[in-house]
Scaffold this motif. Structure first.
Motif, PDB file in Angstrom:
ATOM      1  N   PRO A 173      66.405 -19.363 -34.358  1.00 26.88           N
ATOM      2  CA  PRO A 173      66.103 -18.552 -33.188  1.00 26.88           C
ATOM      3  C   PRO A 173      64.863 -19.058 -32.462  1.00 26.88           C
ATOM      4  O   PRO A 173      64.000 -19.705 -33.051  1.00 26.88           O
ATOM      5  CB  PRO A 173      65.876 -17.156 -33.764  1.00 26.88           C
ATOM      6  CG  PRO A 173      65.393 -17.400 -35.154  1.00 26.88           C
ATOM      7  CD  PRO A 173      66.116 -18.639 -35.613  1.00 26.88           C
ATOM      8  N   PHE A 174      64.802 -18.729 -31.184  1.00 24.46           N
ATOM      9  CA  PHE A 174      63.692 -19.110 -30.325  1.00 24.46           C
ATOM     10  C   PHE A 174      63.391 -17.924 -29.432  1.00 24.46           C
ATOM     11  O   PHE A 174      64.289 -17.380 -28.788  1.00 24.46           O
ATOM     12  CB  PHE A 174      64.065 -20.332 -29.486  1.00 24.46           C
ATOM     13  CG  PHE A 174      62.981 -20.826 -28.574  1.00 24.46           C
ATOM     14  CD1 PHE A 174      61.792 -21.311 -29.081  1.00 24.46           C
ATOM     15  CD2 PHE A 174      63.164 -20.824 -27.205  1.00 24.46           C
ATOM     16  CE1 PHE A 174      60.799 -21.789 -28.235  1.00 24.46           C
ATOM     17  CE2 PHE A 174      62.178 -21.297 -26.347  1.00 24.46           C
ATOM     18  CZ  PHE A 174      60.994 -21.784 -26.869  1.00 24.46           C
ATOM     19  N   LEU A 175      62.139 -17.487 -29.423  1.00 26.78           N
ATOM     20  CA  LEU A 175      61.725 -16.332 -28.632  1.00 26.78           C
ATOM     21  C   LEU A 175      60.930 -16.779 -27.423  1.00 26.78           C
ATOM     22  O   LEU A 175      60.084 -17.674 -27.522  1.00 26.78           O
ATOM     23  CB  LEU A 175      60.855 -15.404 -29.493  1.00 26.78           C
ATOM     24  CG  LEU A 175      60.245 -14.196 -28.783  1.00 26.78           C
ATOM     25  CD1 LEU A 175      60.274 -12.988 -29.695  1.00 26.78           C
ATOM     26  CD2 LEU A 175      58.804 -14.467 -28.366  1.00 26.78           C
ATOM     27  N   VAL A 176      61.187 -16.139 -26.288  1.00 30.92           N
ATOM     28  CA  VAL A 176      60.404 -16.339 -25.070  1.00 30.92           C
ATOM     29  C   VAL A 176      60.015 -14.960 -24.559  1.00 30.92           C
ATOM     30  O   VAL A 176      60.861 -14.093 -24.352  1.00 30.92           O
ATOM     31  CB  VAL A 176      61.201 -17.105 -23.986  1.00 30.92           C
ATOM     32  CG1 VAL A 176      60.415 -17.182 -22.692  1.00 30.92           C
ATOM     33  CG2 VAL A 176      61.585 -18.490 -24.467  1.00 30.92           C
ATOM     34  N   ASP A 177      58.703 -14.764 -24.390  1.00 32.17           N
ATOM     35  CA  ASP A 177      58.174 -13.511 -23.851  1.00 32.17           C
ATOM     36  C   ASP A 177      57.003 -13.872 -22.947  1.00 32.17           C
ATOM     37  O   ASP A 177      55.875 -14.032 -23.421  1.00 32.17           O
ATOM     38  CB  ASP A 177      57.723 -12.587 -24.979  1.00 32.17           C
ATOM     39  CG  ASP A 177      57.281 -11.212 -24.472  1.00 32.17           C
ATOM     40  OD1 ASP A 177      57.716 -10.806 -23.376  1.00 32.17           O
ATOM     41  OD2 ASP A 177      56.504 -10.547 -25.184  1.00 32.17           O
ATOM     42  N   GLY A 178      57.288 -14.037 -21.665  1.00 29.02           N
ATOM     43  CA  GLY A 178      56.245 -14.485 -20.741  1.00 29.02           C
ATOM     44  C   GLY A 178      55.780 -15.879 -21.121  1.00 29.02           C
ATOM     45  O   GLY A 178      56.573 -16.809 -21.183  1.00 29.02           O
ATOM     46  N   THR A 196      75.693 -25.233 -25.102  1.00 23.63           N
ATOM     47  CA  THR A 196      75.602 -24.113 -24.162  1.00 23.63           C
ATOM     48  C   THR A 196      74.375 -24.265 -23.263  1.00 23.63           C
ATOM     49  O   THR A 196      73.416 -24.953 -23.624  1.00 23.63           O
ATOM     50  CB  THR A 196      75.488 -22.764 -24.902  1.00 23.63           C
ATOM     51  OG1 THR A 196      74.276 -22.751 -25.664  1.00 23.63           O
ATOM     52  CG2 THR A 196      76.682 -22.517 -25.805  1.00 23.63           C
ATOM     53  N   PRO A 197      74.391 -23.623 -22.101  1.00 26.44           N
ATOM     54  CA  PRO A 197      73.195 -23.627 -21.247  1.00 26.44           C
ATOM     55  C   PRO A 197      71.970 -23.055 -21.970  1.00 26.44           C
ATOM     56  O   PRO A 197      70.845 -23.513 -21.744  1.00 26.44           O
ATOM     57  CB  PRO A 197      73.599 -22.749 -20.059  1.00 26.44           C
ATOM     58  CG  PRO A 197      75.085 -22.828 -20.009  1.00 26.44           C
ATOM     59  CD  PRO A 197      75.522 -22.941 -21.450  1.00 26.44           C
ATOM     60  N   GLY A 198      72.187 -22.082 -22.856  1.00 26.30           N
ATOM     61  CA  GLY A 198      71.069 -21.515 -23.611  1.00 26.30           C
ATOM     62  C   GLY A 198      70.386 -22.546 -24.482  1.00 26.30           C
ATOM     63  O   GLY A 198      69.154 -22.580 -24.579  1.00 26.30           O
ATOM     64  N   ARG A 199      71.163 -23.408 -25.124  1.00 28.71           N
ATOM     65  CA  ARG A 199      70.572 -24.465 -25.959  1.00 28.71           C
ATOM     66  C   ARG A 199      69.782 -25.433 -25.086  1.00 28.71           C
ATOM     67  O   ARG A 199      68.708 -25.878 -25.466  1.00 28.71           O
ATOM     68  CB  ARG A 199      71.661 -25.191 -26.746  1.00 28.71           C
ATOM     69  CG  ARG A 199      71.165 -26.307 -27.661  1.00 28.71           C
ATOM     70  CD  ARG A 199      70.198 -25.837 -28.754  1.00 28.71           C
ATOM     71  NE  ARG A 199      70.807 -24.983 -29.715  1.00 28.71           N
ATOM     72  CZ  ARG A 199      71.235 -25.335 -30.922  1.00 28.71           C
ATOM     73  NH1 ARG A 199      71.105 -26.576 -31.340  1.00 28.71           N
ATOM     74  NH2 ARG A 199      71.769 -24.438 -31.720  1.00 28.71           N
ATOM     75  N   ASP A 200      70.306 -25.731 -23.902  1.00 27.54           N
ATOM     76  CA  ASP A 200      69.580 -26.597 -22.976  1.00 27.54           C
ATOM     77  C   ASP A 200      68.242 -25.972 -22.590  1.00 27.54           C
ATOM     78  O   ASP A 200      67.227 -26.667 -22.501  1.00 27.54           O
ATOM     79  CB  ASP A 200      70.409 -26.875 -21.720  1.00 27.54           C
ATOM     80  CG  ASP A 200      71.650 -27.712 -22.002  1.00 27.54           C
ATOM     81  OD1 ASP A 200      71.708 -28.393 -23.054  1.00 27.54           O
ATOM     82  OD2 ASP A 200      72.580 -27.676 -21.166  1.00 27.54           O
ATOM     83  N   GLU A 201      68.223 -24.651 -22.381  1.00 24.13           N
ATOM     84  CA  GLU A 201      66.969 -23.960 -22.048  1.00 24.13           C
ATOM     85  C   GLU A 201      65.975 -24.043 -23.201  1.00 24.13           C
ATOM     86  O   GLU A 201      64.781 -24.257 -22.981  1.00 24.13           O
ATOM     87  CB  GLU A 201      67.235 -22.487 -21.710  1.00 24.13           C
ATOM     88  CG  GLU A 201      67.908 -22.274 -20.381  1.00 24.13           C
ATOM     89  CD  GLU A 201      68.191 -20.804 -20.107  1.00 24.13           C
ATOM     90  OE1 GLU A 201      67.376 -19.940 -20.512  1.00 24.13           O
ATOM     91  OE2 GLU A 201      69.233 -20.518 -19.499  1.00 24.13           O
ATOM     92  N   VAL A 202      66.453 -23.863 -24.426  1.00 20.87           N
ATOM     93  CA  VAL A 202      65.574 -23.966 -25.601  1.00 20.87           C
ATOM     94  C   VAL A 202      64.927 -25.340 -25.638  1.00 20.87           C
ATOM     95  O   VAL A 202      63.712 -25.471 -25.847  1.00 20.87           O
ATOM     96  CB  VAL A 202      66.351 -23.685 -26.909  1.00 20.87           C
ATOM     97  CG1 VAL A 202      65.504 -24.013 -28.131  1.00 20.87           C
ATOM     98  CG2 VAL A 202      66.807 -22.241 -26.961  1.00 20.87           C
ATOM     99  N   LEU A 203      65.721 -26.371 -25.426  1.00 21.36           N
ATOM    100  CA  LEU A 203      65.193 -27.738 -25.423  1.00 21.36           C
ATOM    101  C   LEU A 203      64.181 -27.948 -24.307  1.00 21.36           C
ATOM    102  O   LEU A 203      63.136 -28.573 -24.515  1.00 21.36           O
ATOM    103  CB  LEU A 203      66.338 -28.746 -25.280  1.00 21.36           C
ATOM    104  CG  LEU A 203      67.158 -28.985 -26.536  1.00 21.36           C
ATOM    105  CD1 LEU A 203      68.454 -29.710 -26.201  1.00 21.36           C
ATOM    106  CD2 LEU A 203      66.344 -29.776 -27.546  1.00 21.36           C
ATOM    107  N   GLN A 204      64.484 -27.422 -23.128  1.00 21.49           N
ATOM    108  CA  GLN A 204      63.589 -27.568 -21.982  1.00 21.49           C
ATOM    109  C   GLN A 204      62.267 -26.854 -22.208  1.00 21.49           C
ATOM    110  O   GLN A 204      61.202 -27.398 -21.945  1.00 21.49           O
ATOM    111  CB  GLN A 204      64.248 -26.977 -20.734  1.00 21.49           C
ATOM    112  CG  GLN A 204      64.600 -27.958 -19.697  1.00 21.49           C
ATOM    113  CD  GLN A 204      65.232 -27.263 -18.497  1.00 21.49           C
ATOM    114  OE1 GLN A 204      65.666 -26.101 -18.537  1.00 21.49           O
ATOM    115  NE2 GLN A 204      65.287 -27.985 -17.409  1.00 21.49           N
ATOM    116  N   ILE A 205      62.328 -25.630 -22.686  1.00 20.17           N
ATOM    117  CA  ILE A 205      61.128 -24.808 -22.836  1.00 20.17           C
ATOM    118  C   ILE A 205      60.328 -25.199 -24.076  1.00 20.17           C
ATOM    119  O   ILE A 205      59.114 -25.365 -24.016  1.00 20.17           O
ATOM    120  CB  ILE A 205      61.491 -23.306 -22.897  1.00 20.17           C
ATOM    121  CG1 ILE A 205      62.158 -22.862 -21.598  1.00 20.17           C
ATOM    122  CG2 ILE A 205      60.246 -22.457 -23.167  1.00 20.17           C
ATOM    123  CD1 ILE A 205      62.836 -21.502 -21.681  1.00 20.17           C
ATOM    124  N   GLY A 206      61.011 -25.329 -25.210  1.00 20.31           N
ATOM    125  CA  GLY A 206      60.311 -25.529 -26.474  1.00 20.31           C
ATOM    126  C   GLY A 206      60.253 -26.951 -26.983  1.00 20.31           C
ATOM    127  O   GLY A 206      59.447 -27.265 -27.847  1.00 20.31           O
TER     128      GLY A 206
END
Length: 82
Positions: free
Chosen positions: A56-61, A40-50
């Protein structure tokens, strides 16, 4: 708004969802859930960011974190006035 990347069948994600609900946090107001199952695009974002595909993976600012217990402690501290 806090983003929590997760998927429904993940037991650690469920733990975070249930804790947020138990704290009285409102989905869509206090936090949003982002689908992050494999492919999913969400998993791609997790990989990119983290850097790893763990949820679970949290992003807050500027705050990014893995680990359900750490995420729950963070939510409790952030929303402690409730």
């Amino acid at each position: 708004m806090v983003k929590i990347y997760q998927f429904d069948s993940c037991p650690f994600c469920r733990k975070v969802r249930e804790a947020a609900k138990g704290m009285g946090l409102l989905l869509g107001k206090d936090y949003e859930l982002v689908e992050a199952s494999r492919g999913t695009p969400g998993r791609d974002e997790v990989l990119q960011i983290g850097g790893k595909g763990q949820v679970p993976f949290l992003v807050d600012g500027e705050v990014n974190m893995y680990e359900s217990d750490d995420i729950i402690r963070y939510l409790q501290a952030k929303f402690k006035t409730r």
